[in-house]
Scaffold this motif. Structure first.
Motif, PDB file in Angstrom:
ATOM      1  N   VAL A   1       0.845  -1.199   0.000  1.00 27.42           N
ATOM      2  CA  VAL A   1       0.000   0.000   0.000  1.00 27.42           C
ATOM      3  C   VAL A   1       0.879   1.248   0.000  1.00 27.42           C
ATOM      4  CG1 VAL A   1      -1.851  -1.191   1.253  1.00 27.42           C
ATOM      5  CG2 VAL A   1      -0.162   0.130   2.542  1.00 27.42           C
ATOM      6  N   SER A   2       0.220   2.400  -0.233  1.00 30.35           N
ATOM      7  CA  SER A   2       0.944   3.670  -0.174  1.00 30.35           C
ATOM      8  C   SER A   2       0.887   4.204   1.260  1.00 30.35           C
ATOM      9  CB  SER A   2       0.302   4.679  -1.124  1.00 30.35           C
ATOM     10  OG  SER A   2      -0.984   5.020  -0.634  1.00 30.35           O
ATOM     11  N   LEU A   3       1.709   5.204   1.539  1.00 24.14           N
ATOM     12  CA  LEU A   3       1.752   5.812   2.870  1.00 24.14           C
ATOM     13  C   LEU A   3       0.363   6.273   3.304  1.00 24.14           C
ATOM     14  CD1 LEU A   3       3.696   6.599   5.132  1.00 24.14           C
ATOM     15  CD2 LEU A   3       4.222   8.703   3.889  1.00 24.14           C
ATOM     16  N   SER A   4      -0.364   6.919   2.384  1.00 30.44           N
ATOM     17  CA  SER A   4      -1.699   7.402   2.746  1.00 30.44           C
ATOM     18  C   SER A   4      -2.692   6.250   2.891  1.00 30.44           C
ATOM     19  CB  SER A   4      -2.204   8.409   1.714  1.00 30.44           C
ATOM     20  OG  SER A   4      -2.182   7.824   0.431  1.00 30.44           O
ATOM     21  N   GLY A   5      -2.326   5.066   2.403  1.00 25.80           N
ATOM     22  CA  GLY A   5      -3.199   3.901   2.528  1.00 25.80           C
ATOM     23  C   GLY A   5      -3.103   3.213   3.881  1.00 25.80           C
ATOM     24  N   ALA A   6      -2.138   3.638   4.713  1.00 26.87           N
ATOM     25  CA  ALA A   6      -1.943   2.976   6.013  1.00 26.87           C
ATOM     26  C   ALA A   6      -3.147   3.160   6.932  1.00 26.87           C
ATOM     27  CB  ALA A   6      -0.681   3.504   6.694  1.00 26.87           C
ATOM     28  N   SER A   7      -3.814   4.326   6.831  1.00 26.81           N
ATOM     29  CA  SER A   7      -4.953   4.605   7.722  1.00 26.81           C
ATOM     30  C   SER A   7      -6.045   3.559   7.564  1.00 26.81           C
ATOM     31  CB  SER A   7      -5.540   5.985   7.413  1.00 26.81           C
ATOM     32  OG  SER A   7      -4.562   6.974   7.594  1.00 26.81           O
ATOM     33  N   ALA A   8      -6.347   3.205   6.327  1.00 24.81           N
ATOM     34  CA  ALA A   8      -7.405   2.226   6.075  1.00 24.81           C
ATOM     35  C   ALA A   8      -7.012   0.860   6.648  1.00 24.81           C
ATOM     36  CB  ALA A   8      -7.679   2.115   4.579  1.00 24.81           C
ATOM     37  N   GLU A   9      -5.721   0.528   6.569  1.00 17.08           N
ATOM     38  CA  GLU A   9      -5.265  -0.753   7.122  1.00 17.08           C
ATOM     39  C   GLU A   9      -5.430  -0.765   8.639  1.00 17.08           C
ATOM     40  OE1 GLU A   9      -4.401  -3.382   5.466  1.00 17.08           O
ATOM     41  OE2 GLU A   9      -4.434  -2.460   3.473  1.00 17.08           O
ATOM     42  N   LEU A  10      -5.107   0.352   9.295  1.00 17.25           N
ATOM     43  CA  LEU A  10      -5.259   0.438  10.754  1.00 17.25           C
ATOM     44  C   LEU A  10      -6.737   0.344  11.136  1.00 17.25           C
ATOM     45  CD1 LEU A  10      -2.679   3.279  11.491  1.00 17.25           C
ATOM     46  CD2 LEU A  10      -2.430   0.866  12.078  1.00 17.25           C
ATOM     47  N   ALA A  11      -7.579   1.091  10.416  1.00 20.90           N
ATOM     48  CA  ALA A  11      -9.013   1.107  10.737  1.00 20.90           C
ATOM     49  C   ALA A  11      -9.614  -0.292  10.602  1.00 20.90           C
ATOM     50  CB  ALA A  11      -9.738   2.093   9.825  1.00 20.90           C
ATOM     51  N   ALA A  12      -9.120  -1.049   9.620  1.00 22.38           N
ATOM     52  CA  ALA A  12      -9.663  -2.397   9.381  1.00 22.38           C
ATOM     53  C   ALA A  12      -9.413  -3.320  10.572  1.00 22.38           C
ATOM     54  CB  ALA A  12      -9.046  -2.984   8.120  1.00 22.38           C
ATOM     55  N   MET A  13      -8.415  -2.999  11.414  1.00 24.97           N
ATOM     56  CA  MET A  13      -8.076  -3.869  12.541  1.00 24.97           C
ATOM     57  C   MET A  13      -9.078  -3.760  13.691  1.00 24.97           C
ATOM     58  SD  MET A  13      -3.933  -3.681  12.658  1.00 24.97           S
ATOM     59  CE  MET A  13      -2.984  -3.794  11.142  1.00 24.97           C
ATOM     60  N   HIS A  14     -10.051  -2.866  13.578  1.00 26.34           N
ATOM     61  CA  HIS A  14     -11.142  -2.844  14.559  1.00 26.34           C
ATOM     62  C   HIS A  14     -11.964  -4.121  14.489  1.00 26.34           C
ATOM     63  CE1 HIS A  14     -10.961   0.938  16.651  1.00 26.34           C
ATOM     64  NE2 HIS A  14     -10.850   1.627  15.531  1.00 26.34           N
ATOM     65  N   GLY A  15     -11.960  -4.776  13.328  1.00 23.77           N
ATOM     66  CA  GLY A  15     -12.703  -6.033  13.178  1.00 23.77           C
ATOM     67  C   GLY A  15     -11.751  -7.135  12.788  1.00 23.77           C
ATOM     68  N   PRO A  16     -12.292  -8.339  12.523  1.00 23.59           N
ATOM     69  CA  PRO A  16     -11.442  -9.427  12.033  1.00 23.59           C
ATOM     70  C   PRO A  16     -10.850  -9.033  10.671  1.00 23.59           C
ATOM     71  CG  PRO A  16     -13.660 -10.210  12.600  1.00 23.59           C
ATOM     72  CD  PRO A  16     -13.706  -8.723  12.594  1.00 23.59           C
ATOM     73  N   THR A  17      -9.570  -9.285  10.492  1.00 28.04           N
ATOM     74  CA  THR A  17      -8.917  -8.842   9.261  1.00 28.04           C
ATOM     75  C   THR A  17      -8.730 -10.009   8.292  1.00 28.04           C
ATOM     76  OG1 THR A  17      -6.847  -9.114  10.449  1.00 28.04           O
ATOM     77  CG2 THR A  17      -7.703  -6.880  10.270  1.00 28.04           C
ATOM     78  N   ALA A  18      -8.486  -9.665   7.046  1.00 24.86           N
ATOM     79  CA  ALA A  18      -8.215 -10.666   6.015  1.00 24.86           C
ATOM     80  C   ALA A  18      -6.855 -11.311   6.288  1.00 24.86           C
ATOM     81  CB  ALA A  18      -8.230  -9.995   4.644  1.00 24.86           C
ATOM     82  N   PRO A  19      -6.596 -12.509   5.700  1.00 22.25           N
ATOM     83  CA  PRO A  19      -5.288 -13.151   5.916  1.00 22.25           C
ATOM     84  C   PRO A  19      -4.131 -12.301   5.392  1.00 22.25           C
ATOM     85  CG  PRO A  19      -6.830 -14.658   4.813  1.00 22.25           C
ATOM     86  CD  PRO A  19      -7.483 -13.318   4.838  1.00 22.25           C
ATOM     87  N   GLY A  20      -2.982 -12.433   6.012  1.00 23.08           N
ATOM     88  CA  GLY A  20      -1.787 -11.729   5.557  1.00 23.08           C
ATOM     89  C   GLY A  20      -1.784 -10.281   6.001  1.00 23.08           C
ATOM     90  N   THR A  21      -0.641  -9.624   5.838  1.00 24.84           N
ATOM     91  CA  THR A  21      -0.488  -8.269   6.355  1.00 24.84           C
ATOM     92  C   THR A  21      -0.109  -7.294   5.242  1.00 24.84           C
ATOM     93  OG1 THR A  21       1.745  -8.856   6.960  1.00 24.84           O
ATOM     94  CG2 THR A  21       0.107  -8.993   8.685  1.00 24.84           C
ATOM     95  N   ALA A  22      -0.260  -5.998   5.548  1.00 21.48           N
ATOM     96  CA  ALA A  22       0.013  -4.940   4.580  1.00 21.48           C
ATOM     97  C   ALA A  22       1.377  -4.312   4.846  1.00 21.48           C
ATOM     98  CB  ALA A  22      -1.070  -3.870   4.669  1.00 21.48           C
ATOM     99  N   VAL A  23       2.053  -3.943   3.767  1.00 21.96           N
ATOM    100  CA  VAL A  23       3.345  -3.263   3.876  1.00 21.96           C
ATOM    101  C   VAL A  23       3.292  -2.003   3.016  1.00 21.96           C
ATOM    102  CG1 VAL A  23       5.811  -3.429   3.390  1.00 21.96           C
ATOM    103  CG2 VAL A  23       4.602  -5.407   4.306  1.00 21.96           C
ATOM    104  N   ILE A  24       3.751  -0.893   3.593  1.00 21.11           N
ATOM    105  CA  ILE A  24       3.832   0.364   2.836  1.00 21.11           C
ATOM    106  C   ILE A  24       5.087   0.316   1.970  1.00 21.11           C
ATOM    107  CG2 ILE A  24       3.981   2.884   2.991  1.00 21.11           C
ATOM    108  CD1 ILE A  24       2.980   2.553   5.953  1.00 21.11           C
ATOM    109  N   THR A  25       4.914   0.461   0.656  1.00 16.99           N
ATOM    110  CA  THR A  25       6.084   0.465  -0.220  1.00 16.99           C
ATOM    111  C   THR A  25       6.121   1.701  -1.122  1.00 16.99           C
ATOM    112  OG1 THR A  25       4.860  -0.940  -1.767  1.00 16.99           O
ATOM    113  CG2 THR A  25       6.422  -2.039  -0.302  1.00 16.99           C
TER     114      THR A  25
END
Ligand SMILES: [Zn+2]
Ligand SMILES: [Zn+2]
Length: 345
Positions: A317-341
């Motif tokens: 994901v992009s730097l500005s995309g990190a917020s959505a990844e954090l917000a998603a952790m309020h619930g069960p998340t999809a498999p695997g993790t996100a990396v800002i590149t």
């Protein structure tokens, strides 16, 4: 430099231009190539972490290229390096005796100093950093920083896992997935536990020998059946009371519980089944991180192809995309993790 800054807890990170970090005498400034988005970041972003405040920059799972080096730095400008999340001082008794992950003077960027959700990050104590192998992408290397290294230390040091033993893994997030992959490499049999069927199916596809859905199953009873008497080792990878007790209860006599999940809540207090620990004569270990000297074994294993950690990284994901990844952790998340590149937007 461009950075994603916490202004209000639980709100989107704010993309800002901030002052470039000063170069530490004992370390370097890295141009960040990749930075993982971790559940520990989530705890900081929601305001539950005592060391994270508005104005801070998260990011403790990073790799990059040295663009400035202090007078006492070990590495040079141009070196491509992976950073462990624990930067130990290198000169205290803990550091001198091989347990630098317990160093009392340690620094963790993102938790007390500015982290790597930014184009640049200052890294003191750069003797902790290791060269990024040419064969490894920055995204993969960033995913090692916290999850894979912590899982490796939990299995090889705390649990002292032996081939053929049964390992139960409670929670199939980043740490849980890393534990599964590494335990299989070490020759163990693995049963995974989660409440999200997709994640259990994903884990089975990655080599889990058995899977238990805690939503509709008595976890401990199921694991006693599957393992014919209970797991030898059980890894708690969530930090909550229910899974900690399931972990204790699923063990056989003389089993080893390793608490990898950071205990949730302001006090971290839990009610655990002490009678289970007593009567089964269990060992109960805490663990956090990995001493940096253990990187070479782990990187060798990955470079030789004995373990494939690519499934760890699900999304770039992009730097500005990190917020959505954090917000998603309020619930069960999809498999695997996100990396800002992508740090350009
Ligand atoms: Zn130290
Ligand atoms: Zn992390």
């Amino acid at each position: 430099m461009r950075a994603a800054v916490i202004r209000d807890f639980n709100q989107d990170l704010v993309m800002e231009t901030v002052t470039d970090p000063a170069c530490p005498d004992t370390g370097v400034v890295l141009e960040v190539a990749a930075c993982g988005v971790c559940r520990s970041d989530f705890h900081g972003w929601t305001g539950e972490h005592p060391k994270v405040n508005p104005g801070d920059i998260l990011g403790h799972e990073y790799c990059g290229t040295v663009v400035a080096a202090g007078p006492l730095a070990t590495h040079r400008i141009g070196d491509r390096l992976i950073a462990p999340f624990i930067l130990s001082c290198g000169s205290c008794p803990a550091c001198h005796t091989g347990v630098s992950n317990t160093c009392a003077h340690q620094i963790v960027p993102g938790f007390g100093t500015q982290g790597a959700y930014a184009e640049l990050v200052a890294v003191p104590f750069d003797h902790n950093l290791v060269p990024l192998p040419d064969s490894m992408t920055p995204a993969l290397a960033a995913g090692l920083g916290c999850r894979v290294t912590t899982a490796w230390h939990a299995l090889t040091d705390r649990a002292n896992l032996r081939a053929g033993e049964w390992v139960a893994v409670h929670g199939t997030g980043g740490i849980g997935l890393a534990t599964l992959l590494l335990a299989k490499t070490l020759g163990a049999q693995v049963v995974v536990v989660d409440v999200v069927q997709d994640k259990l199916d994903h884990a089975k596809g990655l080599g889990a020998d058995a899977a238990v859905n805690a939503l509709d199953t008595d976890v401990a009873a199921a694991i006693h059946d599957i393992t014919r008497g209970g797991a030898h080792v059980s890894i708690e990878a969530l930090g909550i009371e229910a899974t900690t007790n399931a972990s204790i209860d699923c063990l056989r006599t003389l089993g080893r519980h390793v608490q990898v999940g950071m205990p949730a809540g302001p006090s971290g207090m839990m009610q655990v089944n002490m009678r289970g620990i007593y009567s089964k004569q269990l060992s109960f270990f805490g663990t956090r991180g990995m001493p940096a000297w253990k990187y070479s074994t782990l990187l060798d294993l990955i470079e030789r192809g004995q373990v494939d950690i690519r499934p760890m990284v699900a999304r770039e994901v992009s730097l500005s995309g990190a917020s959505a990844e954090l917000a998603a952790m309020h619930g069960p998340t999809a498999p695997g993790t996100a990396v800002i590149t992508d740090f350009t937007r």
